[in-house]
Design a protein around this motif. Structure first.
Motif, PDB file in Angstrom:
ATOM      1  N   GLY A   8      -0.931  13.186  10.782  1.00 25.90           N
ATOM      2  CA  GLY A   8      -0.823  11.766  11.049  1.00 25.90           C
ATOM      3  C   GLY A   8       0.569  11.257  10.730  1.00 25.90           C
ATOM      4  O   GLY A   8       1.522  12.026  10.601  1.00 25.90           O
ATOM      5  N   PHE A   9       0.662   9.941  10.596  1.00 24.47           N
ATOM      6  CA  PHE A   9       1.940   9.292  10.334  1.00 24.47           C
ATOM      7  C   PHE A   9       1.757   8.238   9.255  1.00 24.47           C
ATOM      8  O   PHE A   9       0.651   7.824   8.956  1.00 24.47           O
ATOM      9  N   TYR A  10       2.871   7.823   8.686  1.00 29.84           N
ATOM     10  CA  TYR A  10       2.844   6.685   7.762  1.00 29.84           C
ATOM     11  C   TYR A  10       3.938   5.715   8.160  1.00 29.84           C
ATOM     12  O   TYR A  10       4.933   6.078   8.777  1.00 29.84           O
ATOM     13  N   TYR A  11       3.712   4.433   7.836  1.00 31.00           N
ATOM     14  CA  TYR A  11       4.674   3.368   8.097  1.00 31.00           C
ATOM     15  C   TYR A  11       4.941   2.672   6.774  1.00 31.00           C
ATOM     16  O   TYR A  11       4.022   2.171   6.137  1.00 31.00           O
ATOM     17  N   CYS A  12       6.193   2.674   6.355  1.00 26.06           N
ATOM     18  CA  CYS A  12       6.568   2.033   5.094  1.00 26.06           C
ATOM     19  C   CYS A  12       6.686   0.530   5.311  1.00 26.06           C
ATOM     20  O   CYS A  12       7.445   0.078   6.174  1.00 26.06           O
ATOM     21  N   ILE A  13       5.935  -0.242   4.569  1.00 26.50           N
ATOM     22  CA  ILE A  13       5.937  -1.691   4.682  1.00 26.50           C
ATOM     23  C   ILE A  13       7.273  -2.260   4.202  1.00 26.50           C
ATOM     24  O   ILE A  13       7.765  -3.239   4.748  1.00 26.50           O
ATOM     25  N   ASP A  14       7.883  -1.615   3.226  1.00 26.54           N
ATOM     26  CA  ASP A  14       9.117  -2.131   2.642  1.00 26.54           C
ATOM     27  C   ASP A  14      10.353  -1.869   3.506  1.00 26.54           C
ATOM     28  O   ASP A  14      11.124  -2.768   3.778  1.00 26.54           O
ATOM     29  N   CYS A  15      10.539  -0.629   3.975  1.00 29.95           N
ATOM     30  CA  CYS A  15      11.769  -0.287   4.696  1.00 29.95           C
ATOM     31  C   CYS A  15      11.550  -0.025   6.180  1.00 29.95           C
ATOM     32  O   CYS A  15      12.495   0.293   6.896  1.00 29.95           O
ATOM     33  N   ILE A  18       9.151   5.207   9.586  1.00 28.04           N
ATOM     34  CA  ILE A  18       7.973   5.903  10.084  1.00 28.04           C
ATOM     35  C   ILE A  18       8.178   7.382   9.799  1.00 28.04           C
ATOM     36  O   ILE A  18       9.192   7.962  10.190  1.00 28.04           O
ATOM     37  N   GLY A  19       7.224   7.976   9.107  1.00 28.61           N
ATOM     38  CA  GLY A  19       7.319   9.388   8.751  1.00 28.61           C
ATOM     39  C   GLY A  19       6.079  10.146   9.165  1.00 28.61           C
ATOM     40  O   GLY A  19       5.034   9.567   9.483  1.00 28.61           O
ATOM     41  N   ARG A  20       6.190  11.430   9.150  1.00 29.32           N
ATOM     42  CA  ARG A  20       5.112  12.305   9.567  1.00 29.32           C
ATOM     43  C   ARG A  20       4.402  12.852   8.333  1.00 29.32           C
ATOM     44  O   ARG A  20       5.032  13.247   7.368  1.00 29.32           O
ATOM     45  N   LEU A  21       3.088  12.853   8.382  1.00 23.53           N
ATOM     46  CA  LEU A  21       2.302  13.453   7.307  1.00 23.53           C
ATOM     47  C   LEU A  21       2.066  14.911   7.659  1.00 23.53           C
ATOM     48  O   LEU A  21       1.609  15.230   8.750  1.00 23.53           O
ATOM     49  N   THR A  22       2.369  15.783   6.724  1.00 15.89           N
ATOM     50  CA  THR A  22       2.165  17.209   6.984  1.00 15.89           C
ATOM     51  C   THR A  22       0.997  17.768   6.202  1.00 15.89           C
ATOM     52  O   THR A  22       0.635  18.914   6.392  1.00 15.89           O
ATOM     53  N   ASP A  23       0.434  16.983   5.315  1.00 13.53           N
ATOM     54  CA  ASP A  23      -0.788  17.386   4.625  1.00 13.53           C
ATOM     55  C   ASP A  23      -1.586  16.133   4.299  1.00 13.53           C
ATOM     56  O   ASP A  23      -1.139  15.034   4.538  1.00 13.53           O
ATOM     57  N   MET A  24      -2.756  16.284   3.807  1.00 17.00           N
ATOM     58  CA  MET A  24      -3.629  15.133   3.543  1.00 17.00           C
ATOM     59  C   MET A  24      -3.156  14.307   2.348  1.00 17.00           C
ATOM     60  O   MET A  24      -3.502  13.164   2.202  1.00 17.00           O
ATOM     61  N   TYR A  25      -2.316  14.859   1.498  1.00 18.68           N
ATOM     62  CA  TYR A  25      -1.837  14.155   0.322  1.00 18.68           C
ATOM     63  C   TYR A  25      -0.547  13.416   0.661  1.00 18.68           C
ATOM     64  O   TYR A  25       0.398  14.000   1.162  1.00 18.68           O
ATOM     65  N   PHE A  26      -0.506  12.111   0.433  1.00 21.92           N
ATOM     66  CA  PHE A  26       0.698  11.322   0.659  1.00 21.92           C
ATOM     67  C   PHE A  26       1.104  10.683  -0.647  1.00 21.92           C
ATOM     68  O   PHE A  26       0.300  10.056  -1.327  1.00 21.92           O
ATOM     69  N   ASP A  27       2.369  10.822  -1.000  1.00 17.31           N
ATOM     70  CA  ASP A  27       2.843  10.276  -2.259  1.00 17.31           C
ATOM     71  C   ASP A  27       3.726   9.050  -2.043  1.00 17.31           C
ATOM     72  O   ASP A  27       3.345   7.955  -2.390  1.00 17.31           O
ATOM     73  N   LYS A  28       4.906   9.232  -1.442  1.00 18.32           N
ATOM     74  CA  LYS A  28       5.852   8.134  -1.289  1.00 18.32           C
ATOM     75  C   LYS A  28       6.652   8.281  -0.009  1.00 18.32           C
ATOM     76  O   LYS A  28       6.742   9.353   0.566  1.00 18.32           O
ATOM     77  N   CYS A  29       7.244   7.163   0.409  1.00 18.53           N
ATOM     78  CA  CYS A  29       8.127   7.159   1.576  1.00 18.53           C
ATOM     79  C   CYS A  29       9.330   8.044   1.279  1.00 18.53           C
ATOM     80  O   CYS A  29       9.936   7.955   0.207  1.00 18.53           O
ATOM     81  N   GLU A  30       9.676   8.878   2.221  1.00 16.98           N
ATOM     82  CA  GLU A  30      10.803   9.781   1.992  1.00 16.98           C
ATOM     83  C   GLU A  30      12.148   9.081   2.087  1.00 16.98           C
ATOM     84  O   GLU A  30      13.148   9.606   1.625  1.00 16.98           O
TER      85      GLU A  30
END
Length: 143
Positions: A8-15, A18-30
């Motif tokens: 999947g993907f993530y969208y950082c609300i602050d900055c 848009i990043g790509r998720l490579t595993d089910m665990y998401f920690d922080k915006c890169e």
């Protein structure tokens, strides 16, 4: 050999990264190391202007994530909510008749006489002007 599957993907609300998720665990915006991100499980189906519109209502991560989940699970209900939010935002903009500074956009405006000038003396000293309390910009009021 490690397997990097796209989950999947993530969208950082602050900055707005848009990043790509490579595993089910998401920690922080890169990009900005913020954990204020919303997760898209498959692909990003919401246009970015709608995300920005939703951020005008609330920047709360739980609200935005619930809207993403609603869009993925019940598109009709999501469209109804988006239409309501669009109407609410346009109504707020149309009702905002409060004067703003043309330079900085502040609503802290005072109206008064132009005042005496060393170069021109009393010429035009009694004319009315608007003055921004935030940046000091002065302009003629609209009639």
């Amino acid at each position: 050999m490690s397997e990097n599957r796209n989950t999947g993907f993530y969208y950082c609300i602050d900055c707005k990264h848009i990043g790509r998720l490579t595993d089910m665990y998401f920690d922080k915006c890169e990009k900005c190391i913020s954990d204020n991100c919303i997760i898209f499980h498959n692909k990003i189906n919401i246009p970015l202007y709608e995300i920005d519109m939703l951020k005008q209502v609330s920047r709360d991560k739980k609200f935005l994530q619930s809207m993403v989940d609603l869009q993925e699970n019940d598109i009709i209900e999501y469209q109804l909510k988006i239409n309501q939010i669009e109407q609410q935002i346009s109504l707020q903009k149309s009702q905002s008749n409060q004067p703003r500074c043309p330079k900085c956009g502040s609503t802290a405006i005072s109206t008064g006489a132009r005042g005496v000038n060393y170069l021109w003396g009393f010429i035009g000293a009694s004319k009315t002007v608007n003055r921004c309390s935030n940046c000091g910009y002065t302009w003629k009021p609209k009639r």
